[in-house]
Design a protein around this motif. Structure first.
Motif, PDB file in Angstrom:
ATOM      1  N   GLU A  96       0.829  -1.203   0.000  1.00 10.57           N
ATOM      2  CA  GLU A  96       0.000   0.000   0.000  1.00 10.57           C
ATOM      3  C   GLU A  96       0.867   1.258   0.000  1.00 10.57           C
ATOM      4  O   GLU A  96       0.621   2.209  -0.746  1.00 10.57           O
ATOM      5  CB  GLU A  96      -0.917  -0.007   1.218  1.00 10.57           C
ATOM      6  N   GLN A  98       3.932   1.511  -1.050  1.00  6.34           N
ATOM      7  CA  GLN A  98       4.621   1.613  -2.330  1.00  6.34           C
ATOM      8  C   GLN A  98       3.696   2.196  -3.395  1.00  6.34           C
ATOM      9  O   GLN A  98       4.100   3.066  -4.165  1.00  6.34           O
ATOM     10  CB  GLN A  98       5.123   0.239  -2.769  1.00  6.34           C
ATOM     11  N   THR A  99       2.443   1.760  -3.402  1.00  8.13           N
ATOM     12  CA  THR A  99       1.475   2.299  -4.357  1.00  8.13           C
ATOM     13  C   THR A  99       1.258   3.784  -4.109  1.00  8.13           C
ATOM     14  O   THR A  99       1.282   4.585  -5.050  1.00  8.13           O
ATOM     15  CB  THR A  99       0.131   1.549  -4.235  1.00  8.13           C
ATOM     16  N   LYS A 100       1.057   4.144  -2.854  1.00  7.56           N
ATOM     17  CA  LYS A 100       0.842   5.557  -2.524  1.00  7.56           C
ATOM     18  C   LYS A 100       2.066   6.389  -2.875  1.00  7.56           C
ATOM     19  O   LYS A 100       1.948   7.510  -3.358  1.00  7.56           O
ATOM     20  CB  LYS A 100       0.484   5.722  -1.051  1.00  7.56           C
ATOM     21  N   THR A 101       3.254   5.840  -2.612  1.00 14.81           N
ATOM     22  CA  THR A 101       4.489   6.557  -2.937  1.00 14.81           C
ATOM     23  C   THR A 101       4.605   6.758  -4.439  1.00 14.81           C
ATOM     24  O   THR A 101       4.944   7.857  -4.901  1.00 14.81           O
ATOM     25  CB  THR A 101       5.714   5.797  -2.397  1.00 14.81           C
ATOM     26  N   SER A 102       4.303   5.732  -5.206  1.00 19.80           N
ATOM     27  CA  SER A 102       4.367   5.843  -6.671  1.00 19.80           C
ATOM     28  C   SER A 102       3.379   6.892  -7.170  1.00 19.80           C
ATOM     29  O   SER A 102       3.713   7.710  -8.042  1.00 19.80           O
ATOM     30  CB  SER A 102       4.059   4.496  -7.330  1.00 19.80           C
ATOM     31  N   GLU A 103       2.170   6.872  -6.621  1.00 20.45           N
ATOM     32  CA  GLU A 103       1.169   7.869  -7.007  1.00 20.45           C
ATOM     33  C   GLU A 103       1.643   9.281  -6.651  1.00 20.45           C
ATOM     34  O   GLU A 103       1.484  10.218  -7.433  1.00 20.45           O
ATOM     35  CB  GLU A 103      -0.161   7.572  -6.338  1.00 20.45           C
ATOM     36  N   PHE A 104       2.229   9.418  -5.466  1.00 22.91           N
ATOM     37  CA  PHE A 104       2.714  10.726  -5.035  1.00 22.91           C
ATOM     38  C   PHE A 104       3.840  11.216  -5.946  1.00 22.91           C
ATOM     39  O   PHE A 104       3.861  12.380  -6.351  1.00 22.91           O
ATOM     40  CB  PHE A 104       3.187  10.651  -3.578  1.00 22.91           C
ATOM     41  N   LYS A 106       4.349  10.445  -9.032  1.00 23.21           N
ATOM     42  CA  LYS A 106       3.744  10.812 -10.312  1.00 23.21           C
ATOM     43  C   LYS A 106       3.109  12.201 -10.226  1.00 23.21           C
ATOM     44  O   LYS A 106       3.288  13.026 -11.118  1.00 23.21           O
ATOM     45  CB  LYS A 106       2.698   9.782 -10.719  1.00 23.21           C
ATOM     46  N   ARG A 107       2.393  12.458  -9.152  1.00 25.66           N
ATOM     47  CA  ARG A 107       1.765  13.777  -8.973  1.00 25.66           C
ATOM     48  C   ARG A 107       2.821  14.881  -8.906  1.00 25.66           C
ATOM     49  O   ARG A 107       2.649  15.955  -9.485  1.00 25.66           O
ATOM     50  CB  ARG A 107       0.918  13.787  -7.709  1.00 25.66           C
ATOM     51  N   ASP A 110       4.263  15.404 -12.403  1.00 24.64           N
ATOM     52  CA  ASP A 110       3.293  16.107 -13.244  1.00 24.64           C
ATOM     53  C   ASP A 110       3.228  17.587 -12.891  1.00 24.64           C
ATOM     54  O   ASP A 110       3.195  18.453 -13.768  1.00 24.64           O
ATOM     55  CB  ASP A 110       1.900  15.479 -13.110  1.00 24.64           C
TER      56      ASP A 110
END
Length: 131
Positions: A96, A98-104, A106-107, A110
């Motif tokens: 979880e 790792q997913t949140k870190t990857s999303e962060f 990416k944000r 961007d």
């Protein structure tokens, strides 16, 4: 000099105060024992299910042994423990996170691209205005 001794408490008053303090101490010890039993049960359940304990308030993870040793410092009643602590598999938490870190990430990237393109556009406007 004699006046100071007249205000002194009688032996009965002192004994009554000691008894009251003793009752308070015994009640506190009983409450601590009651709470401790619940900590041990929770830790045993976590060991049985092979999970860790997560406290979302302080955002801290505890293995069952750490929970027994440290969690009693934070909470004074079993009801608070049950309401506050979550049983979680630490490997699911890693995924979880790792997913949140990857999303962060990416944000952030961007947003950095957006700011960079806006800065380029502003520089182009400034150059055109100077000409």
């Amino acid at each position: 000099m004699a006046g100071r001794y007249r205000n002194a408490r009688s032996g009965d008053e002192i004994e009554r105060d000691w008894k009251e303090q003793d009752l308070v101490i015994k009640a506190r010890e009983q409450q601590d024992k009651y709470v401790r039993e619940h900590y041990l049960r929770i830790a045993a359940k976590a060991r049985e299910e092979r999970v860790w304990l997560f406290d979302p308030v302080v955002r801290a993870w505890y293995n069952p042994d750490e929970f027994e040793a440290t969690f009693k410092m934070y909470i004074r009643s079993p009801e608070e423990v049950y309401a506050r602590v979550k049983f979680k598999d630490p490997f699911e938490a890693i995924e979880e996170a790792q997913t949140k870190t990857s999303e962060f990430i990416k944000r952030v990237l961007d947003y950095a691209k957006k700011i960079s393109s806006e800065n380029e556009a502003n520089k182009d406007k400034e150059l055109k205005q100077k000409k």
